[in-house]
Structures are given as structure tokens and as C-alpha cells.
Design a protein around this motif. Structure first.
Motif, PDB file in Angstrom:
ATOM      1  N   ILE A  86       0.976  -0.794  -0.622  1.00 15.25           N
ATOM      2  CA  ILE A  86      -0.229  -0.384  -0.149  1.00 15.25           C
ATOM      3  C   ILE A  86       0.720   1.239   0.040  1.00 15.25           C
ATOM      4  N   PRO A  87       0.500   2.319  -0.431  1.00 14.60           N
ATOM      5  CA  PRO A  87       0.988   3.822  -0.458  1.00 14.60           C
ATOM      6  C   PRO A  87       1.176   4.199   1.095  1.00 14.60           C
ATOM      7  N   VAL A  88       2.890   4.089   1.178  1.00 13.96           N
ATOM      8  CA  VAL A  88       3.495   5.064   2.094  1.00 13.96           C
ATOM      9  C   VAL A  88       3.240   6.187   2.109  1.00 13.96           C
ATOM     10  N   VAL A  89       3.222   7.040   3.045  1.00 13.62           N
ATOM     11  CA  VAL A  89       3.885   8.902   2.574  1.00 13.62           C
ATOM     12  C   VAL A  89       4.612   9.422   3.717  1.00 13.62           C
ATOM     13  N   LEU A  90       5.258  10.021   3.267  1.00 14.13           N
ATOM     14  CA  LEU A  90       6.893  10.181   4.606  1.00 14.13           C
ATOM     15  C   LEU A  90       6.108  12.216   4.634  1.00 14.13           C
ATOM     16  N   ASP A  91       5.819  12.681   5.613  1.00 16.55           N
ATOM     17  CA  ASP A  91       6.003  13.801   6.185  1.00 16.55           C
ATOM     18  C   ASP A  91       6.972  13.883   7.188  1.00 16.55           C
ATOM     19  N   PRO A  92       8.267  14.380   6.799  1.00 17.24           N
ATOM     20  CA  PRO A  92       9.400  14.722   7.602  1.00 17.24           C
ATOM     21  C   PRO A  92       9.074  16.056   8.780  1.00 17.24           C
ATOM     22  N   VAL A  93       8.471  16.903   9.395  1.00 23.85           N
ATOM     23  CA  VAL A  93       8.313  17.659   9.962  1.00 23.85           C
ATOM     24  C   VAL A  93       9.439  17.789  11.057  1.00 23.85           C
ATOM     25  N   GLY A  94       9.906  19.790  10.791  1.00 23.67           N
ATOM     26  CA  GLY A  94      11.451  19.615  11.318  1.00 23.67           C
ATOM     27  C   GLY A  94      12.479  18.689  11.148  1.00 23.67           C
ATOM     28  N   ALA A  95      12.173  18.225   9.651  1.00 20.65           N
ATOM     29  CA  ALA A  95      14.007  17.256   9.574  1.00 20.65           C
ATOM     30  C   ALA A  95      15.151  18.375   9.449  1.00 20.65           C
ATOM     31  N   GLY A  96      16.030  18.452   9.824  1.00 18.47           N
ATOM     32  CA  GLY A  96      16.628  19.364   9.934  1.00 18.47           C
ATOM     33  C   GLY A  96      16.910  20.985  11.090  1.00 18.47           C
ATOM     34  N   ALA A  97      15.631  20.203  11.965  1.00 21.60           N
ATOM     35  CA  ALA A  97      15.840  21.241  13.046  1.00 21.60           C
ATOM     36  C   ALA A  97      16.439  21.251  13.957  1.00 21.60           C
ATOM     37  N   THR A  98      17.038  19.551  14.206  1.00 22.26           N
ATOM     38  CA  THR A  98      17.149  19.220  15.491  1.00 22.26           C
ATOM     39  C   THR A  98      18.431  17.625  14.901  1.00 22.26           C
ATOM     40  N   THR A  99      19.169  17.423  15.798  1.00 21.87           N
ATOM     41  CA  THR A  99      20.093  16.060  15.552  1.00 21.87           C
ATOM     42  C   THR A  99      18.975  15.030  14.766  1.00 21.87           C
ATOM     43  N   ILE A 124      13.036  18.623   3.016  1.00 20.47           N
ATOM     44  CA  ILE A 124      13.359  17.842   2.106  1.00 20.47           C
ATOM     45  C   ILE A 124      15.012  18.476   1.617  1.00 20.47           C
ATOM     46  N   ALA A 125      15.558  18.959   2.030  1.00 18.76           N
ATOM     47  CA  ALA A 125      16.954  19.428   1.715  1.00 18.76           C
ATOM     48  C   ALA A 125      17.342  18.634   3.061  1.00 18.76           C
ATOM     49  N   SER A 126      17.535  18.799   4.416  1.00 17.99           N
ATOM     50  CA  SER A 126      17.642  17.998   5.339  1.00 17.99           C
ATOM     51  C   SER A 126      17.804  16.155   4.706  1.00 17.99           C
ATOM     52  N   ALA A 127      16.445  15.466   4.631  1.00 13.61           N
ATOM     53  CA  ALA A 127      16.653  14.692   3.944  1.00 13.61           C
ATOM     54  C   ALA A 127      17.454  13.527   3.015  1.00 13.61           C
ATOM     55  N   LEU A 128      17.609  15.165   2.295  1.00 18.06           N
ATOM     56  CA  LEU A 128      19.207  14.851   1.156  1.00 18.06           C
ATOM     57  C   LEU A 128      19.985  15.092   1.485  1.00 18.06           C
ATOM     58  N   GLY A 129      20.862  15.982   2.938  1.00 16.76           N
ATOM     59  CA  GLY A 129      21.872  15.632   3.643  1.00 16.76           C
ATOM     60  C   GLY A 129      22.196  17.646   3.179  1.00 16.76           C
ATOM     61  N   GLU A 130      21.517  18.297   2.351  1.00 16.66           N
ATOM     62  CA  GLU A 130      21.748  18.974   2.223  1.00 16.66           C
ATOM     63  C   GLU A 130      21.406  19.971   3.158  1.00 16.66           C
ATOM     64  N   GLU A 131      21.623  21.409   3.168  1.00 14.73           N
ATOM     65  CA  GLU A 131      22.086  23.212   3.646  1.00 14.73           C
ATOM     66  C   GLU A 131      20.670  23.736   3.616  1.00 14.73           C
ATOM     67  N   TRP A 132      20.211  23.812   4.528  1.00 13.53           N
ATOM     68  CA  TRP A 132      18.570  25.073   4.024  1.00 13.53           C
ATOM     69  C   TRP A 132      17.975  25.203   5.195  1.00 13.53           C
ATOM     70  N   THR A 133      17.325  26.860   5.296  1.00 15.95           N
ATOM     71  CA  THR A 133      17.287  27.778   6.390  1.00 15.95           C
ATOM     72  C   THR A 133      16.204  27.455   6.620  1.00 15.95           C
TER      73      THR A 133
END
Length: 264
Positions: A86-99, A124-133
Motif C-alpha cells: 500500500i502507499p506510504v507517505v512520509l512527512d518529515p516534520v522539522g527534519a533539519g531542526a534538530t539532530t 526535503i533538503a535535510s533528507a538529502l543532507g543539504e543545507e537550508w535555512t
């Protein structure tokens, strides 16, 4: 399958959407799915998430209020959903805000095959390991190319990416849609992004074309917000009007889609 068929099928099939979501938005998410015609269930306990995902039609994984126990439940539910297909949707709330959030997002993406990632540019940038404000669990548009970011994430994680912002971007890594529906008042209400993730899951549960289903979900959601704003006097009344408009989605709304299609 066009929007009319998707909405009609959604209301006929009433897909069961299993949400492991954050406590801030549970009620709003459940009511939004009910208004749309889906059947929401919120189940978090490690003892039951595999069983619940096994009977669901789609699974939403939202890390808004994160803990180690939530991550364990997410992994168990995600793997059960993968086994069922079945479809799985990920919402990475706040990824990049804390380790912790950043590391747990990476763990989830490593352990589970996700169908859709829905997040803002910073997440999205955090999931990729990239910097974003980042600012708390929110992010501005930053200085990067948001479409390029979405395409890169789609290709790296082999899934649909919905990158939300002033202009929403939806891509499968080859085709890119820019969607200009919606209203700024949505940023004044907690949970509009989280509910969109669950709405995308509901559309994915009944649609046969994943990219088109995601585009229809985002555009129709934005149209409902535009119509709700016209009947509201501020964030409070907007919430009620928004639920009403989700329940009134119909074929005519497709004419209001502000969608631009391009190549990656």
C-alpha cells in the motif's frame, strides 16, 4: 483518472488511511479525511501498528512529535505496509531542526520504501543532507532552486516528492508540476501541511497513476483553501470553512487548477 473519478472513487471506496501523526494535528487530520470521504484511523502503539497497517489502504508517517517509541512504531508499520504493497507517505516534520529529527528521517528512509515524501524545502533538503535555512520546524524558501531540490530527492529516494511552499512542486524525478493553488492564510493554521500529507495518501490509495494522483491531491486541496478563505474572517473560521470545502470537492473545481507541467 481525472479529479472527478478520483474524488468519486475516494468517496465510494472510503479508503482506510492509517495515520501515525503528531498530537498537535490529530483531530484536524481526522476531520479533514472524513470531510474528503476517507476513513481515518490513528494508531501508534507498537503492539498494534503492524496489524493496523495490514488492514489499511494507505499509511502516513508524520514525525511532528517525535520520540524513540514513535520511531519504532513507524518502522514496524512501514514494513507491514511495504509487505502489503500500500502507499506510504512520509512527512518529515522539522527534519533539519534538530539532530534527532534529521537522524530519524534518514533511518526511516533507509528502512522503509516510501511512495511519497511531502515536506517543505528545508525538510526535503535535510533528507538529502543539504543545507537550508530552518526556523524551528518551519523553513523559508531559502536561496536554492526548489524544483531541482524536489527532483533530486525524488530520484534519490525513488518516490514522488511533494515540496510545498508559495508554489508547490510535485515530481516523479522526470516530470515536474508547479501548482499555484492555495492561500497564505494556510500558514496561520497548524496542521494544513500535515493534513495535505494524509490527503495525498487518500488519493494515492484510490488512484492508478501515482504522479497524477499527487498532483490532483495538491491542486484540489489548494482550491478548497482558496474557496474557504473567501468565506472566512480569519484563521479560526477558515478551519471550519476549509473542512466544508473539502467535503464539497467536485469536478468543476478542476477548472480552477493552476498547474504548470514541465520536464526535470
Amino acid at each position: 483518472m481525472g479529479m472527478l473519478e478520483l474524488v468519486e472513487k475516494l468517496r465510494t471506496d472510503q479508503p482506510l488511511v492509517h495515520n501515525i501523526t503528531n498530537v498537535v494535528v490529530t483531530n484536524f487530520t481526522a476531520n479533514g479525511l472524513l470531510a474528503l470521504g476517507a476513513s481515518p484511523v490513528m494508531a501508534y502503539a507498537e503492539e498494534e501498528v503492524e496489524e493496523m497497517a495490514g488492514i489499511a489502504d494507505a499509511l502516513v508517517l508524520n514525525i511532528g512529535t517525535l520520540s524513540s517509541s514513535v520511531v519504532r512504531s513507524i518502522i514496524l508499520a512501514g514494513k507491514a505496509a511495504n509487505r502489503k504493497g500500500i502507499p506510504v507517505v512520509l512527512d518529515p516534520v522539522g527534519a533539519g531542526a534538530t539532530t534527532f529529527r534529521t537522524e530519524m528521517t534518514a533511518t526511516i528512509l533507509k528502512e522503509i520504501d516510501v511512495s511519497i515524501i511531502r515536506g517543505n524545502a528545508g525538510e526535503i533538503a535535510s533528507a538529502l543532507g543539504e543545507e537550508w535555512t530552518m526556523r524551528g520546524v518551519d523553513s523559508g524558501d531559502g536561496d536554492g532552486d526548489r524544483a531541482t531540490l524536489a527532483v533530486k530527492a525524488s530520484r534519490q529516494f525513488s518516490c514522488i516528492v511533494i515540496l510545498t511552499g508559495e508554489v508547490d512542486v510535485v515530481t516523479d524525478g522526470s516530470t515536474v508540476y508547479r501548482i499555484r493553488n492555495g492561500h497564505p492564510i494556510m500558514t496561520q493554521v497548524t496542521g494544513t501541511g500535515c493534513l495535505l500529507s494524509s490527503v495525498a495518501a487518500a488519493f494515492a490509495a484510490v488512484g492508478h497513476e501515482p504522479l497524477q494522483s499527487a498532483v490532483a491531491a495538491v491542486a484540489s486541496y489548494g482550491v478548497a483553501a482558496e474557496k474557504a478563505e473567501r468565506h472566512s474572517n480569519g484563521p479560526g473560521s477558515f478551519c471550519a470553512a476549509f473542512l466544508d470545502e473539502l467535503s464539497r470537492l467536485q469536478a468543476v473545481d478542476e477548472k480552477a487548477f493552476k498547474v504548470e507541467k514541465g520536464e526535470a
